[in-house]
Scaffold this motif. Structure first.
Motif, PDB file in Angstrom:
ATOM      1  N   ARG A 263     -47.246  24.968 -17.745  1.00 19.95           N
ATOM      2  CA  ARG A 263     -48.058  26.185 -17.703  1.00 19.95           C
ATOM      3  C   ARG A 263     -48.140  26.825 -19.089  1.00 19.95           C
ATOM      4  NH1 ARG A 263     -45.143  26.880 -12.695  1.00 19.95           N
ATOM      5  NH2 ARG A 263     -46.558  26.612 -10.919  1.00 19.95           N
ATOM      6  N   SER A 264     -47.007  26.880 -19.780  1.00 20.67           N
ATOM      7  CA  SER A 264     -46.990  27.440 -21.124  1.00 20.67           C
ATOM      8  C   SER A 264     -47.862  26.611 -22.061  1.00 20.67           C
ATOM      9  CB  SER A 264     -45.546  27.479 -21.649  1.00 20.67           C
ATOM     10  OG  SER A 264     -45.513  27.979 -22.970  1.00 20.67           O
ATOM     11  N   PHE A 265     -47.753  25.301 -21.963  1.00 17.60           N
ATOM     12  CA  PHE A 265     -48.551  24.400 -22.792  1.00 17.60           C
ATOM     13  C   PHE A 265     -50.047  24.569 -22.521  1.00 17.60           C
ATOM     14  CE2 PHE A 265     -50.786  20.293 -23.055  1.00 17.60           C
ATOM     15  CZ  PHE A 265     -50.616  20.001 -24.392  1.00 17.60           C
ATOM     16  N   LYS A 266     -50.412  24.644 -21.253  1.00 20.72           N
ATOM     17  CA  LYS A 266     -51.826  24.731 -20.885  1.00 20.72           C
ATOM     18  C   LYS A 266     -52.466  26.041 -21.331  1.00 20.72           C
ATOM     19  CE  LYS A 266     -53.889  22.121 -18.683  1.00 20.72           C
ATOM     20  NZ  LYS A 266     -54.754  21.001 -19.115  1.00 20.72           N
ATOM     21  N   PHE A 267     -51.661  27.116 -21.432  1.00 18.18           N
ATOM     22  CA  PHE A 267     -52.237  28.382 -21.898  1.00 18.18           C
ATOM     23  C   PHE A 267     -52.323  28.431 -23.419  1.00 18.18           C
ATOM     24  CE2 PHE A 267     -51.894  32.786 -23.383  1.00 18.18           C
ATOM     25  CZ  PHE A 267     -53.010  33.330 -22.762  1.00 18.18           C
ATOM     26  N   SER A 268     -51.424  27.758 -24.108  1.00  9.07           N
ATOM     27  CA  SER A 268     -51.349  27.917 -25.558  1.00  9.07           C
ATOM     28  C   SER A 268     -52.582  27.392 -26.284  1.00  9.07           C
ATOM     29  CB  SER A 268     -50.087  27.244 -26.108  1.00  9.07           C
ATOM     30  OG  SER A 268     -50.065  25.870 -25.814  1.00  9.07           O
ATOM     31  N   SER A 269     -53.226  26.347 -25.764  1.00  6.55           N
ATOM     32  CA  SER A 269     -54.450  25.847 -26.406  1.00  6.55           C
ATOM     33  C   SER A 269     -55.590  26.860 -26.321  1.00  6.55           C
ATOM     34  CB  SER A 269     -54.873  24.503 -25.810  1.00  6.55           C
ATOM     35  OG  SER A 269     -54.030  23.469 -26.254  1.00  6.55           O
ATOM     36  N   PRO A 270     -55.902  27.399 -25.118  1.00  7.10           N
ATOM     37  CA  PRO A 270     -56.923  28.448 -25.053  1.00  7.10           C
ATOM     38  C   PRO A 270     -56.557  29.683 -25.871  1.00  7.10           C
ATOM     39  CG  PRO A 270     -56.500  27.557 -22.865  1.00  7.10           C
ATOM     40  CD  PRO A 270     -55.462  26.981 -23.770  1.00  7.10           C
ATOM     41  N   TYR A 271     -55.271  29.993 -25.936  1.00  3.99           N
ATOM     42  CA  TYR A 271     -54.819  31.139 -26.736  1.00  3.99           C
ATOM     43  C   TYR A 271     -55.303  31.006 -28.177  1.00  3.99           C
ATOM     44  CZ  TYR A 271     -51.586  34.055 -29.468  1.00  3.99           C
ATOM     45  OH  TYR A 271     -51.048  34.964 -30.343  1.00  3.99           O
ATOM     46  N   LEU A 272     -54.986  29.880 -28.790  1.00  2.68           N
ATOM     47  CA  LEU A 272     -55.391  29.679 -30.186  1.00  2.68           C
ATOM     48  C   LEU A 272     -56.903  29.548 -30.308  1.00  2.68           C
ATOM     49  CD1 LEU A 272     -54.588  29.232 -33.129  1.00  2.68           C
ATOM     50  CD2 LEU A 272     -54.393  26.785 -32.639  1.00  2.68           C
ATOM     51  N   ALA A 273     -57.522  28.826 -29.385  1.00  6.25           N
ATOM     52  CA  ALA A 273     -58.969  28.611 -29.454  1.00  6.25           C
ATOM     53  C   ALA A 273     -59.729  29.936 -29.381  1.00  6.25           C
ATOM     54  CB  ALA A 273     -59.415  27.675 -28.329  1.00  6.25           C
TER      55      ALA A 273
END
Length: 285
Positions: A263-273
């Motif tokens: 879950r943490s991994f899946k949110f971190s990409s949209p966070y940066l994007a």
């Protein structure tokens, strides 16, 4: 049986890791627009050169890592592992793309070309060859490859390196460990079988979760500092997203499982994007 040109191009497209390249291109775009100068031809050059160089670096990486990829479920179907692309061919083609991308960067200016080449060399030599098989610091230092993409974008329109571009690069640098440590925690057994000393492999889940949270917390000041150059809307959205990112980090610390890490991994990409897109939009407006 001979492989068609179209099939071979598909193999190389898969090896180039397009899901990572689009984020690197977005970083380059954010860097270019952060300068406040709209120079479409320069931006096009850095995107083309950067894409070729990044893709080439990924292909070299997967050529070098065939033996490790074979024992990891997540990577066991890559064209290199399946025998569609040999190690020698991957390294040769990937290196050629890196050189070509660097030469295209020269059409902008030498500094752009330097950062394009720097990103590729850090990813191949520092991360893949040196640190990944030897040290849990692999992904920490390897994050400079992503920073270089942003710096190349900024240099493409300014021929310079300033505080604002430094902060953007540091944001990506600090984002990288938490993102990839979460992935490694989710696929801990895979990395262990391959003998890759990622942090979650050599340390227990509780410690790894704490380090992911610390890494994400250290990233946030750089995300917020960019508001000095990107305005109030960016400041508000980056603050909200950072709170959500830390929410997932705290959840992971309380329950350091593969599911929470995912879950943490899946949110971190949209966070940066989203932050990168906001930088682009605010400077366009």
């Amino acid at each position: 049986m001979a492989v068609s040109i179209s099939a071979r191009l598909i193999y190389y497209a898969k090896l180039s890791k397009p899901r990572i390249i689009w984020l690197l291109d977005l970083a380059a775009l954010a860097g270019a627009f952060l300068s406040g100068k709209l120079m479409p031809l320069n931006i096009l050059v850095v995107l083309v050169g950067g894409t070729l160089a990044s893709g080439g670096s990924m292909i070299v990486n997967e050529g070098i890592e065939i033996d490790r990829d074979k024992v990891m479920k997540r990577t066991s179907k890559r064209p290199t592992v399946m025998g569609y692309v040999s190690k020698k061919e991957a390294i040769y083609v990937g290196s050629s793309l890196l050189i070509l991308g660097t030469l295209i960067g020269l059409l902008d200016n030498p500094l752009t070309a330097f950062f394009i080449l720097l990103g590729g060399l850090v990813y191949i030599l520092v991360y893949t060859v040196w640190l990944k098989p030897r040290s849990p610091l692999n992904i920490v230092i390897g994050g400079l490859a992503g920073s270089a993409a942003a710096w190349a974008g900024f240099a493409s329109t300014t021929s310079s390196f300033t505080l604002s571009s430094l902060l953007l690069g540091l944001l990506i640098f600090m984002w990288t460990p938490g993102h990839f440590w979460a992935l490694a925690l989710r696929f801990r057994e895979d990395y262990s079988r391959a003998g890759i000393p990622m942090l979650p492999v050599i340390m227990n889940e509780n410690f790894s979760a704490k380090m992911i949270a610390i890494s994400n917390a250290l990233m946030i000041p750089f995300a917020l500092a960019l508001a000095l150059f990107s305005g109030v809307v960016y400041a508000i959205v980056s603050l909200i997203l950072s709170i959500i990112q830390m929410y997932f980090s705290i959840r992971l610390m309380r329950k350091p499982t593969g599911e929470e890490a995912w879950r943490s991994f899946k949110f971190s990409s949209p966070y940066l994007a989203i932050l990168l897109i906001l930088i682009i939009i605010t400077h366009l407006i």
